[in-house]
Scaffold this motif. Structure first.
Motif, PDB file in Angstrom:
ATOM      1  N   ALA A 188       0.833  -1.211   0.000  1.00  0.00           N
ATOM      2  CA  ALA A 188       0.000   0.000   0.000  1.00  0.00           C
ATOM      3  C   ALA A 188       0.863   1.254   0.000  1.00  0.00           C
ATOM      4  O   ALA A 188       0.579   2.223  -0.713  1.00  0.00           O
ATOM      5  N   GLU A 189       1.921   1.254   0.782  1.00  0.00           N
ATOM      6  CA  GLU A 189       2.822   2.406   0.835  1.00  0.00           C
ATOM      7  C   GLU A 189       3.483   2.662  -0.519  1.00  0.00           C
ATOM      8  O   GLU A 189       3.586   3.805  -0.967  1.00  0.00           O
ATOM      9  N   ILE A 190       3.913   1.615  -1.180  1.00  0.00           N
ATOM     10  CA  ILE A 190       4.535   1.759  -2.500  1.00  0.00           C
ATOM     11  C   ILE A 190       3.524   2.315  -3.501  1.00  0.00           C
ATOM     12  O   ILE A 190       3.826   3.236  -4.260  1.00  0.00           O
ATOM     13  N   GLU A 191       2.310   1.771  -3.504  1.00  0.00           N
ATOM     14  CA  GLU A 191       1.271   2.228  -4.438  1.00  0.00           C
ATOM     15  C   GLU A 191       0.928   3.702  -4.197  1.00  0.00           C
ATOM     16  O   GLU A 191       0.802   4.475  -5.146  1.00  0.00           O
ATOM     17  N   LEU A 192       0.766   4.090  -2.946  1.00  0.00           N
ATOM     18  CA  LEU A 192       0.444   5.494  -2.648  1.00  0.00           C
ATOM     19  C   LEU A 192       1.589   6.424  -3.040  1.00  0.00           C
ATOM     20  O   LEU A 192       1.351   7.537  -3.525  1.00  0.00           O
ATOM     21  N   ASN A 193       2.817   5.982  -2.849  1.00  0.00           N
ATOM     22  CA  ASN A 193       3.971   6.784  -3.226  1.00  0.00           C
ATOM     23  C   ASN A 193       4.007   7.008  -4.737  1.00  0.00           C
ATOM     24  O   ASN A 193       4.236   8.125  -5.208  1.00  0.00           O
ATOM     25  N   ILE A 194       3.766   5.956  -5.505  1.00  0.00           N
ATOM     26  CA  ILE A 194       3.759   6.077  -6.969  1.00  0.00           C
ATOM     27  C   ILE A 194       2.656   7.024  -7.408  1.00  0.00           C
ATOM     28  O   ILE A 194       2.871   7.923  -8.219  1.00  0.00           O
ATOM     29  N   MET A 195       1.455   6.832  -6.862  1.00  0.00           N
ATOM     30  CA  MET A 195       0.323   7.673  -7.231  1.00  0.00           C
ATOM     31  C   MET A 195       0.585   9.137  -6.871  1.00  0.00           C
ATOM     32  O   MET A 195       0.293  10.041  -7.651  1.00  0.00           O
ATOM     33  N   THR A 196       1.159   9.377  -5.719  1.00  0.00           N
ATOM     34  CA  THR A 196       1.453  10.745  -5.295  1.00  0.00           C
ATOM     35  C   THR A 196       2.441  11.409  -6.237  1.00  0.00           C
ATOM     36  O   THR A 196       2.243  12.546  -6.660  1.00  0.00           O
ATOM     37  N   ARG A 197       3.511  10.688  -6.591  1.00  0.00           N
ATOM     38  CA  ARG A 197       4.515  11.266  -7.488  1.00  0.00           C
ATOM     39  C   ARG A 197       3.977  11.503  -8.890  1.00  0.00           C
ATOM     40  O   ARG A 197       4.307  12.488  -9.536  1.00  0.00           O
ATOM     41  N   GLN A 198       3.133  10.605  -9.381  1.00  0.00           N
ATOM     42  CA  GLN A 198       2.695  10.690 -10.766  1.00  0.00           C
ATOM     43  C   GLN A 198       1.485  11.594 -10.987  1.00  0.00           C
ATOM     44  O   GLN A 198       1.344  12.163 -12.059  1.00  0.00           O
ATOM     45  N   CYS A 199       0.606  11.723  -9.991  1.00  0.00           N
ATOM     46  CA  CYS A 199      -0.593  12.506 -10.282  1.00  0.00           C
ATOM     47  C   CYS A 199      -1.057  13.427  -9.165  1.00  0.00           C
ATOM     48  O   CYS A 199      -1.879  14.297  -9.411  1.00  0.00           O
ATOM     49  N   LEU A 200      -0.567  13.281  -7.965  1.00  0.00           N
ATOM     50  CA  LEU A 200      -1.067  14.110  -6.877  1.00  0.00           C
ATOM     51  C   LEU A 200      -0.075  15.170  -6.410  1.00  0.00           C
ATOM     52  O   LEU A 200      -0.301  15.816  -5.399  1.00  0.00           O
ATOM     53  N   SER A 201       0.988  15.369  -7.152  1.00  0.00           N
ATOM     54  CA  SER A 201       2.002  16.343  -6.732  1.00  0.00           C
ATOM     55  C   SER A 201       1.682  17.748  -7.245  1.00  0.00           C
ATOM     56  O   SER A 201       2.550  18.587  -7.342  1.00  0.00           O
ATOM     57  N   ARG A 202       0.428  17.976  -7.563  1.00  0.00           N
ATOM     58  CA  ARG A 202      -0.019  19.283  -8.045  1.00  0.00           C
ATOM     59  C   ARG A 202      -1.339  19.617  -7.374  1.00  0.00           C
ATOM     60  O   ARG A 202      -1.958  18.763  -6.746  1.00  0.00           O
ATOM     61  N   ARG A 203      -1.754  20.866  -7.500  1.00  0.00           N
ATOM     62  CA  ARG A 203      -3.044  21.272  -6.946  1.00  0.00           C
ATOM     63  C   ARG A 203      -4.156  20.700  -7.817  1.00  0.00           C
ATOM     64  O   ARG A 203      -4.119  20.799  -9.031  1.00  0.00           O
ATOM     65  N   ALA A 257      -8.118  20.971  -8.541  1.00  0.00           N
ATOM     66  CA  ALA A 257      -9.154  21.982  -8.332  1.00  0.00           C
ATOM     67  C   ALA A 257     -10.473  21.435  -7.789  1.00  0.00           C
ATOM     68  O   ALA A 257     -11.129  22.096  -6.984  1.00  0.00           O
ATOM     69  N   ASP A 258     -10.872  20.249  -8.217  1.00  0.00           N
ATOM     70  CA  ASP A 258     -12.173  19.745  -7.765  1.00  0.00           C
ATOM     71  C   ASP A 258     -12.165  18.221  -7.683  1.00  0.00           C
ATOM     72  O   ASP A 258     -11.231  17.555  -8.132  1.00  0.00           O
ATOM     73  N   ILE A 259     -13.219  17.681  -7.119  1.00  0.00           N
ATOM     74  CA  ILE A 259     -13.296  16.242  -6.866  1.00  0.00           C
ATOM     75  C   ILE A 259     -13.327  15.436  -8.169  1.00  0.00           C
ATOM     76  O   ILE A 259     -12.779  14.334  -8.230  1.00  0.00           O
ATOM     77  N   GLU A 260     -13.960  15.970  -9.205  1.00  0.00           N
ATOM     78  CA  GLU A 260     -14.015  15.238 -10.468  1.00  0.00           C
ATOM     79  C   GLU A 260     -12.635  15.088 -11.096  1.00  0.00           C
ATOM     80  O   GLU A 260     -12.300  14.037 -11.632  1.00  0.00           O
ATOM     81  N   LEU A 261     -11.827  16.140 -11.024  1.00  0.00           N
ATOM     82  CA  LEU A 261     -10.457  16.058 -11.530  1.00  0.00           C
ATOM     83  C   LEU A 261      -9.636  15.056 -10.703  1.00  0.00           C
ATOM     84  O   LEU A 261      -8.854  14.281 -11.251  1.00  0.00           O
ATOM     85  N   LEU A 262      -9.852  15.050  -9.406  1.00  0.00           N
ATOM     86  CA  LEU A 262      -9.182  14.078  -8.538  1.00  0.00           C
ATOM     87  C   LEU A 262      -9.570  12.659  -8.938  1.00  0.00           C
ATOM     88  O   LEU A 262      -8.704  11.794  -9.110  1.00  0.00           O
TER      89      LEU A 262
END
Length: 74
Positions: A39-54, A56-61
């Motif tokens: 789980a930690e590895i998966e969250l780290n990958i997801m954070t680096r690839q798509c969540l390292s920016r602002r 704007a809304d839930i649909e974009l998330l």
């Protein structure tokens, strides 16, 4: 390092080792690839690839993280 309750007999007399063992609640986990590590590895990958920016809304998330969870309902 992996320890078993029997290793207490190397350090303590038998009566003391048994007393300590009775107080222990031992949970065995895999040496490699436990669910928490995965789980930690998966969250780290997801954070680096798509969540390292602002975001704007839930649909974009949702659209950003859907590729990581194709089988889950978000």
């Amino acid at each position: 390092m992996y320890h078993k309750p029997a290793s207490l007999y190397k350090k303590y007399p038998p009566e003391e080792a048994r007393r300590i063992i009775k107080k222990l609640e031992i949970h065995y986990t895999p040496k490699h690839g436990s669910w928490l590590d995965i789980a930690e590895i998966e969250l780290n990958i997801m954070t680096r690839q798509c969540l390292s920016r602002r975001i704007a809304d839930i649909e974009l998330l949702r659209s950003s993280i859907n590729p990581y969870f194709p089988h889950d309902n978000l």
